[in-house]
Design an enzyme around this catalytic site. Structure first.
Site, mmCIF file in Angstrom:
data_model
loop_
_atom_site.group_PDB
_atom_site.id
_atom_site.type_symbol
_atom_site.label_atom_id
_atom_site.label_comp_id
_atom_site.label_asym_id
_atom_site.label_seq_id
_atom_site.Cartn_x
_atom_site.Cartn_y
_atom_site.Cartn_z
ATOM 1 N N GLY A 81 77.441 32.319 -57.254
ATOM 2 C CA GLY A 81 77.109 31.627 -56.005
ATOM 3 C C GLY A 81 78.139 31.869 -54.926
ATOM 4 O O GLY A 81 79.139 32.570 -55.136
ATOM 5 N N GLN A 82 77.928 31.268 -53.777
ATOM 6 C CA GLN A 82 78.806 31.495 -52.628
ATOM 7 C C GLN A 82 80.261 31.129 -52.939
ATOM 8 O O GLN A 82 81.175 31.922 -52.727
ATOM 9 C CB GLN A 82 78.331 30.670 -51.423
ATOM 10 N N LEU A 83 80.472 29.912 -53.432
ATOM 11 C CA LEU A 83 81.831 29.464 -53.690
ATOM 12 C C LEU A 83 82.445 30.209 -54.861
ATOM 13 O O LEU A 83 83.617 30.596 -54.813
ATOM 14 C CB LEU A 83 81.839 27.951 -53.943
ATOM 15 N N ASP A 121 75.053 28.832 -69.980
ATOM 16 C CA ASP A 121 74.061 27.815 -69.629
ATOM 17 C C ASP A 121 74.701 26.446 -69.825
ATOM 18 O O ASP A 121 74.852 25.971 -70.951
ATOM 19 C CB ASP A 121 72.827 27.976 -70.523
ATOM 20 N N THR A 128 70.576 24.506 -55.190
ATOM 21 C CA THR A 128 70.876 24.135 -53.798
ATOM 22 C C THR A 128 69.721 24.313 -52.813
ATOM 23 O O THR A 128 69.855 23.952 -51.646
ATOM 24 C CB THR A 128 72.070 24.955 -53.276
ATOM 25 N N TYR A 181 66.990 16.909 -53.562
ATOM 26 C CA TYR A 181 68.244 17.650 -53.746
ATOM 27 C C TYR A 181 69.430 16.695 -53.660
ATOM 28 O O TYR A 181 70.293 16.656 -54.543
ATOM 29 C CB TYR A 181 68.370 18.760 -52.712
ATOM 30 N N LYS A 230 72.028 15.501 -56.746
ATOM 31 C CA LYS A 230 73.476 15.695 -56.634
ATOM 32 C C LYS A 230 74.218 14.358 -56.747
ATOM 33 O O LYS A 230 75.296 14.288 -57.358
ATOM 34 C CB LYS A 230 73.819 16.386 -55.315
ATOM 35 N N TRP A 255 77.140 22.602 -45.231
ATOM 36 C CA TRP A 255 76.783 23.783 -44.427
ATOM 37 C C TRP A 255 77.627 25.003 -44.814
ATOM 38 O O TRP A 255 78.209 25.682 -43.972
ATOM 39 C CB TRP A 255 76.925 23.481 -42.951
#
Length: 290
Positions: free
Chosen positions: A13-15, A40, A66, A129, A133, A155
């Site tokens: 993922g992004q992070l 997993d 997400t 979502y 979370k 964001w």
């Protein structure tokens, strides 16, 4: 000095990818990156074995479902990843006395506040979502993990294609019509800034139970204002049409900017202003590899 063994889940993922690129600068840690195919986290026994075999000290949980729209259609999967799998991590961290750094979201709030949210503001998500979370946060807090943290961010953007900044860039460079929501206000976050913050505070967190922190770049804007800033930095010229969020199918918080006082007080950490961080990011990025 003995190096800490860090497990980064959701590493594609992004992070996760940002932390991977930053990892070369942190010689105090041994990094173990696992994507969703390699590990997993919904499988308790598999997860526990992985953690024990690698003698993990700290887990940075970047794994998450997400996609806000898809979460409404796939509630079972979103709940599995954002809540039940997080419970697995929290339980293992409690029994093995491990540090957990979990990434959460501004979407735990309803957006009805008119000024930035602090960590102990009342949560009230307006979509599934955000609900999933928040449930994950609750599972962690119930376990009262030592020296651990829930970091809410907002964001997020990175070099990956699936984020707001890259999508706007793509439309700008393809001269596509741009219509952007003008009544959603939040704090943009460069994923490199978030990754750097996390890696720096790991040895500094000293608590008997899980702490919640808000992290984003400093300041806030509407999505429309963010798009205008991207256009300005790109040097291109085109019209951006402001639209209202009532045209969207899924509810999102109207105002979800963060108050960053807690991280400044506890870690003497002052995030970069969102405009400055965006400019650095865009100047480093290749506009033609979108």
């Amino acid at each position: 000095m003995v190096k800490k063994n860090l497990l980064i889940t959701g590493s594609e993922g992004q992070l996760g990818q940002s932390i991977k690129k930053l990892s070369i600068n942190f010689s105090d840690y041994n990094f173990i990156f696992k994507n969703k195919y390699q590990l997993d986290i919904s499988n308790f026994s598999l997860l526990k074995n992985e953690i024990k075999e690698n003698k993990i000290d700290t887990i940075i949980n970047c794994a998450a479902f997400t996609n806000v729209d898809q979460a409404e259609k796939n509630k079972k999967i979103a709940n599995l990843i954002n809540n039940l799998s997080v419970e697995n991590l929290a339980n293992i961290c409690r029994t093995e006395n491990l540090q957990l750094i979990h990434i959460s979201t501004d979407y735990v709030f309803d957006g009805k506040k008119k000024y930035p949210y602090v960590e102990d503001d009342i949560t009230n998500p307006v979509n599934f979502y955000g609900f999933s979370k928040l449930e994950g946060e609750k599972r962690i807090l119930e376990n009262k993990l030592k020296n651990s943290a829930i970091i809410r961010t907002s964001w997020l953007y990175s070099d990956q294609k699936n984020n707001f900044v890259r999508k706007i860039l793509n439309k700008i460079y393809n001269n596509q019509e741009l219509a952007v929501v003008c009544d959603e206000v939040g704090s943009p976050t460069n994923s490199y800034d978030l990754g750097l913050f996390i890696l720096n505070i790991i040895p500094l967190i000293n608590s008997n139970q899980t702490e919640i922190y808000h992290f984003s770049n400093r300041g806030y804007c509407s999505r429309y204002e963010l798009a205008k800033e991207i256009l300005k930095i790109s040097g291109k010229s085109m019209n951006i049409l402001p639209i209202y969020s009532s045209s969207l199918k899924i509810n999102r918080p109207e105002f979800s900017a963060f108050d960053l006082s807690k991280i400044k007080k506890e870690f003497a950490y002052e995030p970069t202003d969102w405009r400055n961080s965006l400019k650095v990011y865009l100047n480093k990025s290749s506009f033609y590899e979108i």
